[in-house]
Motif scaffolding. Structure first.
Motif, PDB file in Angstrom:
ATOM      1  N   ALA A   1       0.832  -1.202   0.000  1.00 17.04           N
ATOM      2  CA  ALA A   1       0.000   0.000   0.000  1.00 17.04           C
ATOM      3  C   ALA A   1       0.865   1.250   0.000  1.00 17.04           C
ATOM      4  O   ALA A   1       2.021   1.240   0.433  1.00 17.04           O
ATOM      5  CB  ALA A   1      -0.931   0.006   1.211  1.00 17.04           C
ATOM      6  N   PHE A   2       0.297   2.335  -0.492  1.00 16.07           N
ATOM      7  CA  PHE A   2       0.900   3.660  -0.419  1.00 16.07           C
ATOM      8  C   PHE A   2      -0.222   4.686  -0.436  1.00 16.07           C
ATOM      9  O   PHE A   2      -1.364   4.388  -0.812  1.00 16.07           O
ATOM     10  CB  PHE A   2       1.873   3.904  -1.590  1.00 16.07           C
ATOM     11  CG  PHE A   2       1.237   3.810  -2.950  1.00 16.07           C
ATOM     12  CD1 PHE A   2       0.664   4.923  -3.557  1.00 16.07           C
ATOM     13  CD2 PHE A   2       1.221   2.604  -3.636  1.00 16.07           C
ATOM     14  CE1 PHE A   2       0.076   4.835  -4.815  1.00 16.07           C
ATOM     15  CE2 PHE A   2       0.633   2.507  -4.893  1.00 16.07           C
ATOM     16  CZ  PHE A   2       0.057   3.628  -5.472  1.00 16.07           C
ATOM     17  N   ARG A   3       0.101   5.900  -0.022  1.00 13.09           N
ATOM     18  CA  ARG A   3      -0.875   6.997  -0.058  1.00 13.09           C
ATOM     19  C   ARG A   3      -0.527   7.954  -1.192  1.00 13.09           C
ATOM     20  O   ARG A   3       0.635   8.343  -1.354  1.00 13.09           O
ATOM     21  CB  ARG A   3      -0.882   7.764   1.272  1.00 13.09           C
ATOM     22  CG  ARG A   3      -1.541   7.015   2.421  1.00 13.09           C
ATOM     23  CD  ARG A   3      -1.620   7.885   3.671  1.00 13.09           C
ATOM     24  NE  ARG A   3      -2.366   7.236   4.730  1.00 13.09           N
ATOM     25  CZ  ARG A   3      -1.839   6.393   5.616  1.00 13.09           C
ATOM     26  NH1 ARG A   3      -0.544   6.110   5.558  1.00 13.09           N
ATOM     27  NH2 ARG A   3      -2.588   5.833   6.546  1.00 13.09           N
ATOM     28  N   ASP A   4      -1.545   8.341  -1.962  1.00 14.09           N
ATOM     29  CA  ASP A   4      -1.307   9.293  -3.036  1.00 14.09           C
ATOM     30  C   ASP A   4      -1.324  10.716  -2.490  1.00 14.09           C
ATOM     31  O   ASP A   4      -1.459  10.951  -1.279  1.00 14.09           O
ATOM     32  CB  ASP A   4      -2.296   9.089  -4.179  1.00 14.09           C
ATOM     33  CG  ASP A   4      -3.751   9.388  -3.800  1.00 14.09           C
ATOM     34  OD1 ASP A   4      -3.993  10.140  -2.838  1.00 14.09           O
ATOM     35  OD2 ASP A   4      -4.652   8.883  -4.499  1.00 14.09           O
ATOM     36  N   ALA A   5      -1.180  11.699  -3.386  1.00 11.57           N
ATOM     37  CA  ALA A   5      -1.060  13.098  -2.970  1.00 11.57           C
ATOM     38  C   ALA A   5      -2.316  13.621  -2.303  1.00 11.57           C
ATOM     39  O   ALA A   5      -2.268  14.595  -1.544  1.00 11.57           O
ATOM     40  CB  ALA A   5      -0.716  13.963  -4.186  1.00 11.57           C
ATOM     41  N   GLU A   6      -3.459  12.985  -2.560  1.00 13.55           N
ATOM     42  CA  GLU A   6      -4.721  13.389  -1.922  1.00 13.55           C
ATOM     43  C   GLU A   6      -4.999  12.612  -0.641  1.00 13.55           C
ATOM     44  O   GLU A   6      -6.062  12.770  -0.033  1.00 13.55           O
ATOM     45  CB  GLU A   6      -5.888  13.197  -2.899  1.00 13.55           C
ATOM     46  CG  GLU A   6      -6.004  14.293  -3.961  1.00 13.55           C
ATOM     47  CD  GLU A   6      -4.876  14.235  -4.981  1.00 13.55           C
ATOM     48  OE1 GLU A   6      -4.608  13.122  -5.486  1.00 13.55           O
ATOM     49  OE2 GLU A   6      -4.247  15.278  -5.228  1.00 13.55           O
ATOM     50  N   GLY A   7      -4.069  11.760  -0.249  1.00 13.44           N
ATOM     51  CA  GLY A   7      -4.227  10.997   0.981  1.00 13.44           C
ATOM     52  C   GLY A   7      -4.962   9.692   0.824  1.00 13.44           C
ATOM     53  O   GLY A   7      -5.208   8.987   1.810  1.00 13.44           O
ATOM     54  N   ARG A   8      -5.339   9.314  -0.401  1.00 15.12           N
ATOM     55  CA  ARG A   8      -6.032   8.053  -0.612  1.00 15.12           C
ATOM     56  C   ARG A   8      -5.055   6.891  -0.550  1.00 15.12           C
ATOM     57  O   ARG A   8      -3.920   6.978  -1.034  1.00 15.12           O
ATOM     58  CB  ARG A   8      -6.732   8.055  -1.971  1.00 15.12           C
ATOM     59  CG  ARG A   8      -7.884   9.045  -2.080  1.00 15.12           C
ATOM     60  CD  ARG A   8      -8.396   9.139  -3.490  1.00 15.12           C
ATOM     61  NE  ARG A   8      -7.334   9.609  -4.396  1.00 15.12           N
ATOM     62  CZ  ARG A   8      -7.563  10.061  -5.613  1.00 15.12           C
ATOM     63  NH1 ARG A   8      -8.798  10.107  -6.086  1.00 15.12           N
ATOM     64  NH2 ARG A   8      -6.559  10.475  -6.372  1.00 15.12           N
ATOM     65  N   VAL A   9      -5.509   5.798   0.043  1.00 12.51           N
ATOM     66  CA  VAL A   9      -4.710   4.586   0.125  1.00 12.51           C
ATOM     67  C   VAL A   9      -4.938   3.748  -1.134  1.00 12.51           C
ATOM     68  O   VAL A   9      -6.077   3.530  -1.542  1.00 12.51           O
ATOM     69  CB  VAL A   9      -5.085   3.770   1.375  1.00 12.51           C
ATOM     70  CG1 VAL A   9      -4.365   2.426   1.377  1.00 12.51           C
ATOM     71  CG2 VAL A   9      -4.756   4.548   2.644  1.00 12.51           C
ATOM     72  N   HIS A  10      -3.842   3.306  -1.737  1.00  5.99           N
ATOM     73  CA  HIS A  10      -3.887   2.361  -2.852  1.00  5.99           C
ATOM     74  C   HIS A  10      -3.288   1.050  -2.355  1.00  5.99           C
ATOM     75  O   HIS A  10      -2.125   1.023  -1.933  1.00  5.99           O
ATOM     76  CB  HIS A  10      -3.073   2.872  -4.042  1.00  5.99           C
ATOM     77  CG  HIS A  10      -3.595   4.125  -4.643  1.00  5.99           C
ATOM     78  ND1 HIS A  10      -4.075   4.192  -5.942  1.00  5.99           N
ATOM     79  CD2 HIS A  10      -3.707   5.384  -4.143  1.00  5.99           C
ATOM     80  CE1 HIS A  10      -4.455   5.430  -6.213  1.00  5.99           C
ATOM     81  NE2 HIS A  10      -4.245   6.179  -5.128  1.00  5.99           N
ATOM     82  N   LEU A  11      -4.043  -0.015  -2.405  1.00  7.70           N
ATOM     83  CA  LEU A  11      -3.563  -1.329  -1.986  1.00  7.70           C
ATOM     84  C   LEU A  11      -3.570  -2.253  -3.188  1.00  7.70           C
ATOM     85  O   LEU A  11      -4.571  -2.354  -3.906  1.00  7.70           O
ATOM     86  CB  LEU A  11      -4.420  -1.899  -0.858  1.00  7.70           C
ATOM     87  CG  LEU A  11      -3.974  -3.239  -0.256  1.00  7.70           C
ATOM     88  CD1 LEU A  11      -4.329  -3.307   1.224  1.00  7.70           C
ATOM     89  CD2 LEU A  11      -4.578  -4.444  -0.981  1.00  7.70           C
ATOM     90  N   PHE A  12      -2.442  -2.931  -3.397  1.00  9.41           N
ATOM     91  CA  PHE A  12      -2.320  -3.943  -4.438  1.00  9.41           C
ATOM     92  C   PHE A  12      -2.015  -5.289  -3.784  1.00  9.41           C
ATOM     93  O   PHE A  12      -1.155  -5.376  -2.906  1.00  9.41           O
ATOM     94  CB  PHE A  12      -1.198  -3.604  -5.415  1.00  9.41           C
ATOM     95  CG  PHE A  12      -1.503  -2.490  -6.375  1.00  9.41           C
ATOM     96  CD1 PHE A  12      -1.936  -2.763  -7.664  1.00  9.41           C
ATOM     97  CD2 PHE A  12      -1.323  -1.168  -5.992  1.00  9.41           C
ATOM     98  CE1 PHE A  12      -2.211  -1.728  -8.557  1.00  9.41           C
ATOM     99  CE2 PHE A  12      -1.589  -0.124  -6.881  1.00  9.41           C
ATOM    100  CZ  PHE A  12      -2.033  -0.412  -8.172  1.00  9.41           C
ATOM    101  N   ALA A  13      -2.701  -6.321  -4.227  1.00  7.02           N
ATOM    102  CA  ALA A  13      -2.373  -7.702  -3.845  1.00  7.02           C
ATOM    103  C   ALA A  13      -2.793  -8.600  -4.994  1.00  7.02           C
ATOM    104  O   ALA A  13      -3.368  -9.660  -4.805  1.00  7.02           O
ATOM    105  CB  ALA A  13      -3.078  -8.093  -2.548  1.00  7.02           C
ATOM    106  N   SER A  14      -2.520  -8.160  -6.181  1.00  6.70           N
ATOM    107  CA  SER A  14      -3.168  -8.663  -7.383  1.00  6.70           C
ATOM    108  C   SER A  14      -2.367  -9.729  -8.083  1.00  6.70           C
ATOM    109  O   SER A  14      -1.198  -9.966  -7.792  1.00  6.70           O
ATOM    110  CB  SER A  14      -3.424  -7.489  -8.336  1.00  6.70           C
ATOM    111  OG  SER A  14      -4.035  -7.913  -9.531  1.00  6.70           O
ATOM    112  N   GLY A  15      -3.026 -10.342  -9.076  1.00  8.47           N
ATOM    113  CA  GLY A  15      -2.331 -11.150 -10.054  1.00  8.47           C
ATOM    114  C   GLY A  15      -1.702 -10.249 -11.102  1.00  8.47           C
ATOM    115  O   GLY A  15      -1.550  -9.041 -10.915  1.00  8.47           O
TER     116      GLY A  15
END
Length: 407
Positions: free
Chosen positions: A67-81
């Motif tokens: 996970a990381f936070r973008d410039a607007e503070g939103r969390v992006h989570l990846f656990a994908s194929g």
């Protein structure tokens, strides 16, 4: 991503693996015990069930949660194929699944291109706009009869860690071209006669310490028989040419493409290899700084490759360190049997463990407090391709502070 069920040649031949030269072997019949410093605090939460909420048959969680936070503070989570679809929201507890594919390999049939199948495996961003990703990069030679007449998956599996970059806050990523896009490649060109996967696999998340960026990467070199978890570092996370692996005394091992001009012994192997870190299991799921104690904490999934030094109990393990190089012996955190009891699941195993914690405010989720969540991917017992569910386990950490500040 690989979760190997077949040991590498060194393990099959019963030779002592180079991965853990100073690890204490588990005696025959000895069972691992659950650690007291990291425990499951409550019943888990189902984050995503691919059979019910996926965007299609190829939308399966298949990598450790990052996970990381973008410039607007939103969390992006990846656990994908390899379709690399994310979850986005204001916090880890309020994520929505996106059907947008953030990145895909272009399935090029040339192993020198390092552009067949790719998993976004680790991220780093300073400002939430430009995001650099380590890519677990698989070349599936067995799908190309001209390159792999036998069709043997293990013999024709050629792996590397490459780079991708996003300039829109992590919505879409593109491959970093040229030599700058290769972080760690095999020490030999593609071969179809090695009887084992080869290359660098499954990078951990990225952490920063003392002016450098660090990540663990799993090595398999069937030519030398060396395998295990190596530590790499760089002073420029976005330039693959600047990453170096630990050689046992310093960070000196470059792992460029063996197809590059002047590459050492490109066909037969023989190039320099990193030295796996003692005591760690084959694949490090995640590593974070535990803020209250100052210690590093790693979580790992036991698999058959770890049996020579880590026993027989399948599940999630954890270890701790003061400096990323010297680690305690891994201890059991969550066995597969315990997970089945807590979830009421009649079968299933917990793969790809990773810790994440909202509470520290870390844009790159490289730190945890005393109450992180352990993310795992549950798959059917007999298949890594069925029954995929992303699960979050509330955890409790209790570690004493380091006697002195980490170096």
């Amino acid at each position: 991503m690989p979760d190997p069920s077949t040991p590498p040649p060194a393990a099959r031949d019963a030779r002592a693996p180079e991965a853990s030269p100073t690890a204490t072997p588990v005696a025959a019949g000895e069972e691992a015990t659950q650690t007291g410093w990291m425990t499951v605090a409550a019943r888990p939460e189902m984050v995503f069930d691919a059979d019910r909420g996926g965007c299609g048959p190829d939308d399966q969680p298949d990598a450790p949660a990052r996970a990381f936070r973008d410039a607007e503070g939103r969390v992006h989570l990846f656990a994908s194929g390899s379709t690399n679809r994310s979850f986005v929201g204001p916090s880890l507890a309020a994520l929505k699944h996106s059907c947008v594919s953030a990145y895909q390999g272009r399935h090029r049939g040339d192993p020198a291109a390092f552009d067949d199948f790719g998993w976004l495996a680790a991220f780093w961003t300073e400002d939430g706009r430009r995001v650099t990703a380590l890519v677990h990069n698989e070349f599936h030679g067995w799908l190309r009869p001209a390159l792999c007449p036998s069709g043997d998956q293990l013999a024709c599996w050629y792996n590397a860690v490459t780079l991708a970059q996003s300039d829109d806050g992590g919505v879409l990523f593109g491959r970093v071209p040229g030599a700058a896009g290769v972080v760690a490649a095999p020490a030999h060109r593609f071969r179809n006669d090695l009887h084992s996967q080869s290359g660098y696999f499954n990078p951990s998340n990225i952490v920063a310490e003392g002016g450098y960026f660090y990540a663990f990467m799993a090595l398999i070199d069937p030519i030398s028989g060396r395998w295990g978890s190596c530590l790499f570092r760089t002073d420029d996370v976005a330039d693959g040419r600047r990453w170096r692996g630990w050689d046992g005394t310093g960070f000196t091992v470059a792992a460029p493409s063996p197809y590059a001009a002047g590459a050492e012994a490109p066909a037969e192997g023989g190039g320099r290899l990193c030295q796996p870190i003692p005591n760690l299991m084959f694949i490090v799921g995640s590593v974070q700084r535990h803020v209250p104690s100052g210690r590093w904490v790693a979580v790992m999934r036991f698999n058959v490759w770890d049996r020579p030094t880590h026993g027989e109990v399948p599940g999630v393990y954890a270890a701790q360190s003061a400096d990323l190089l010297h680690w305690s012996r891994p201890v059991l955190v969550l066995s597969d049997a315990q997970a089945r009891t807590l979830t009421g699941d009649a079968e299933g195993v917990q793969r790809y463990p990773a810790l994440l914690d909202d509470s520290t405010g870390d844009r790159n989720f490289a730190t945890v407090g005393d109450a992180p969540r352990l993310y795992t991917i549950r798959t059917d017992t007999g298949s890594v391709f069925k029954g995929h569910r992303l699960i979050a386990w509330p955890m409790r950490l209790s570690l004493p502070p380091l006697a002195a500040a980490p170096r």
